[in-house]
Motif scaffolding. Structure first.
Motif, PDB file in Angstrom:
ATOM      1  N   ARG A 390       0.822  -1.418   0.084  1.00  0.00           N
ATOM      2  CA  ARG A 390       0.027  -0.072  -0.033  1.00  0.00           C
ATOM      3  C   ARG A 390       0.740   1.278   0.043  1.00  0.00           C
ATOM      4  N   ARG A 412      -5.830   2.515  -4.290  1.00  0.00           N
ATOM      5  CA  ARG A 412      -5.891   2.320  -2.382  1.00  0.00           C
ATOM      6  C   ARG A 412      -7.207   1.746  -2.280  1.00  0.00           C
ATOM      7  N   ALA A 415      -7.500  -1.895  -2.815  1.00  0.00           N
ATOM      8  CA  ALA A 415      -6.719  -2.543  -1.931  1.00  0.00           C
ATOM      9  C   ALA A 415      -7.466  -2.489  -0.445  1.00  0.00           C
ATOM     10  N   ASP A 416      -7.784  -1.470  -0.143  1.00  0.00           N
ATOM     11  CA  ASP A 416      -8.463  -1.196   1.259  1.00  0.00           C
ATOM     12  C   ASP A 416      -9.668  -2.196   1.343  1.00  0.00           C
TER      13      ASP A 416
END
Length: 750
Positions: A390, A412, A415-416
């Motif tokens: 990240r 992001r 990804a989160d």
């Protein structure tokens, strides 16, 4: 369902009923009066010199019409290929891989063709062969291709076909700046596409031309190849491409169509060759790959450099393998902010089945190595495996490849979301582990798609599109766009595909391009219809066109809103007729660009896995599998999820079980469904979750990006990391079979 519900809706799939009831007609279902059946003649060797071919006994079989050998073909042997014209119609003096045809039989029945093929006597001399990367690169390795076929090539006297060099900065000068340097090597096996429908081809002589039916994904490319090879004008070379039963890249480019065409031209009759699954295995595969990754990082986990070297074992003929290596190597450093990068990619010829495109286009191989090496680095540095990714992930607008397409999404968020759904950081039972990985693939770098939309007098519409619907749902998405823009029910839209004499040109169906490129073309064709409707409205209502707006099936004028069909009905009048719109989406080459152009979009994916490993058997159970993609806009959410689920399961196949097995002479030992394992319902994750991030920031209609490949890009490293987290084992060769895991566990114990 009406048009104002189309964008973001999931209507019943266009053509779905025919697929599930068996009513859909595939190439194998097509027959002609007086047709002949073809059968290939092969030998059980991966490399051999053909001394003679005796057809005398085979010719005595009742019903045999022709036995085609190299002597019956033009001299020199006709060759073809999407990048290099290196593939012969029949083995040209030397068999270069196990399964390469040396002759072909055409007979009245399939049984007669098979009997005759068995009676053809081929005398040959077995030659030394190479079927591994090390063997092919050895100084004394026999050459797979004669250097005379490779004039002007720098590596013509080796088995290296091409070498690609990319990157920025000087790795050698910054290596000392890294606090920590890790170097690892990972391997990825040969795997096959395993589409449910095997390859099939039919050729029918007509007047002074040919009609050809094929399971091809790119009918217009096949048309061009055959036109050039057979010296038949494009106008007389008609290709029919019925919706295939799966492709995954294996049906992108011509394979045995030229051979079937020669059989048809010489007999004057329709000839059909429907391959078995075993024969299809010998026609296409993904390249086996060895990847060396060297990464330099600071103690905080910031990337200082990446140095990546990739060797692709591509088989006897190139097909599209050089392009696979080019495109995947170009993004080998992944979606990260890396100040200095060096990338070397090589394609290596071998006496194995020629490779071709495969879902993911070379990216899963590199991602397996890069992401797994990054995991090893994070463990050594004591940094969380998710956080190290990240913190290095490119922000929106950042040129992670300098001078090229910047990051086109807030990755992001993706990804989160994956970390949240997998429960990253929460406690796990003993014997379980988690892994997470990022993957990125470039969308199309060039493209050309034409389309036509005909809005008919009764409020229905016909769409003409050269894109193939091979299961990705292109028919449905295209119908949604037209229904949205014309203000008509999706049931009233008919999408025509698969006939080069009927539909306008489309470059290809690949690279997750259908909705972005052809979808944009169809959207523009609808706007062309809108412009004509606007002119109609201006004429009928005696007003200026500038005072009229057409959008989403509605014609807006001062003080009045009408449906498009209200205007069209009045405009066409008693004579009836239709309104025709044409669309074009062109993405031209960029001179000097390594890939001929920048990416139209990126497929970014984050995959997270929770797995349990049986300590006694080495069996891996995927308890939870999460895949999240950055899709721009999910024009049809149900189809997006379906594509993501399918790609994820395909990724689990090459991660856990798939691989072609060769014997010491390079012959494939596990041909067919019995001996080659793919995931079944018993192998699925206990919980499979597919999610999408929608920021409406894609280049296609309504902000869409391409999907369908992202969810298999980083499956393997996520699974490998979960296994390592559960057991402490680092295994660098796929697939992670129970035997391989069990042996590693026993070695660890000792």
């Amino acid at each position: 369902m009406t048009s104002n519900e189309m964008v973001g809706a999931s209507p019943n799939r266009v053509g779905g009923r025919d697929r599930v009831t068996g009513a859909q007609e595939y190439v194998a279902d097509i027959h002609f009066t007086g047709e002949l059946h073809a059968k290939l003649v092969k030998i059980e060797e991966s490399r051999a010199r053909i001394i003679s071919i005796d057809t005398a006994k085979a010719e005595q079989v009742p019903g045999v019409r022709l036995i085609l050998t190299p002597d019956d073909l033009p001299k020199p042997m006709p060759r073809f290929g999407p990048q290099y014209q290196d593939r012969p119609v029949l083995a040209a003096g030397i068999v270069n891989y196990h399964g390469e045809p040396v002759a072909a039989v055409a007979a009245d029945t399939k049984e007669a063709a098979e009997e005759a093929a068995d009676l053809v006597v081929v005398e040959y001399e077995v030659l030394p062969e190479v079927h591994t990367i090390d063997a092919a690169l050895a100084p004394d390795a026999p050459l797979v291709q004669d250097p005379s076929l490779r004039p002007g090539e720098p590596f013509a006297h080796t088995n290296v076909k091409s070498e690609m060099n990319y990157g920025w900065g000087d790795v050698a000068s910054v290596e000392g700046d890294a606090d920590y340097v890790i170097e690892r090597e990972y391997e990825f096996p040969m795997i096959t596409h395993f589409a449910i429908e095997p390859h099939g081809f039919i050729a029918e002589p007509v007047d002074d031309g040919l009609n050809v039916w094929s399971t091809i994904q790119h009918p217009f490319q096949l048309q061009k190849t055959l036109s050039k090879l057979l010296d038949i004008p494009l106008s007389k070379m008609r290709v029919f491409a019925p919706d295939p039963g799966g492709g995954f890249g294996g049906k992108q480019h011509p394979k045995l169509e030229p051979l079937v065409c020669y059989l048809a031209l010489k007999t004057g009759k329709p000839v059909r060759l429907i391959m078995s699954l075993e024969e299809t295995f010998q026609a296409v595969r993904r390249p086996a790959t060895r990847v060396r990754v060297k990464i330099g990082l600071s103690n905080d986990g910031d990337m200082v450099f990446q140095d990546i070297e990739t060797n692709y074992l591509i088989g006897a003929y190139v097909d599209i393998a050089d392009r696979v290596a080019e495109k995947s190597s170009y993004l080998a450093a992944g979606p990260y902010r890396t100040p200095t990068v060096k990338i070397v990619g090589r394609t290596i010829l071998s006496n194995t089945t020629p490779t071709t495109a495969f879902r993911g286009f070379g990216v899963p191989q590199i991602t397996w190595a890069r992401e797994s090496t990054l995991d090893e680095a994070a463990l050594e540095l004591g940094i969380d495996c998710f956080e190290i990714r990240r913190r290095n992930l490119a922000e929106p607008g950042f040129e992670f490849v300098p001078g090229d397409t910047p990051a086109d999404g807030d990755w992001r968020q993706t990804a989160d979301k994956a970390a949240e759904l997998i429960g990253w950081g929460t406690p796990l039972p003993e014997g379980r582990g988690r892994g997470i990985a990022f993957g990125i693939k470039s969308g199309p770098t060039t493209g050309l798609s034409y389309s036509t939309v005909r809005l008919l007098a009764d409020g229905s519409a016909i769409v003409f599109s050269g894109t193939s619907d091979m299961g990705q749902g292109a028919r449905t998405v295209f119908a949604q766009i037209v229904a949205q823009e014309m203000g008509i029910p999706i049931e009233n839209v008919n999408v025509i595909m698969g006939d080069t004499a009927t539909v306008p040109y489309d470059q290809q169906t690949s690279a997750s391009r259908s909705t972005v490129l052809m979808g944009t073309s169809i959207y523009r064709a609808c706007k062309d219809v809108h412009s004509k409707v606007k002119a109609m409205a201006a004429r009928i209502h005696e007003t200026d066109e500038s005072d009229i707006d057409v959008d989403g099936g509605i014609v807006r004028m001062a003080g009045e809103d009408l449906s498009i069909m209200d205007v069209v009905t009045a405009g066409l009048g008693a004579l009836g007729g239709e309104v025709i719109g044409n669309g074009e989406m062109r993405k031209d080459k960029v001179p000097g660009h390594p890939l001929a152009g920048n990416a139209a979009f990126f497929e970014f994916n984050c995959t997270a896995v929770e797995a349990e490993v049986d300590p006694d058997t080495g069996e891996i159970q995927i308890v939870k599998h999460v895949t999240v993609g950055d899709v721009g806009t999910a024009l049809n959410p149900q189809q997006v999820h379906g594509q993501d689920d399918g790609a994820a399961i395909m990724g689990l196949g090459h991660s856990l079980m798939e691989g072609l097995i060769l014997d010491e002479e390079g012959r494939t030992r596990n041909l067919g469904a019995i001996d080659y394992r793919i995931p079944t319902s018993k192998d699925l994750p206990t919980e499979l979750i597919s999610a999408s991030i929608e920021n409406h920031d894609g280049p296609g209609p309504y902000g869409v990006k391409g999907v369908s490949e992202g969810s298999l890009l980083c499956t393997a490293p996520a699974v490998g990391a979960a296994v390592r987290d559960a057991t402490g084992l680092v295994i660098r060769d796929l697939p992670l079979t129970p035997q391989r895991v069990w042996e590693a566990m026993r070695e660890q114990e000792s």
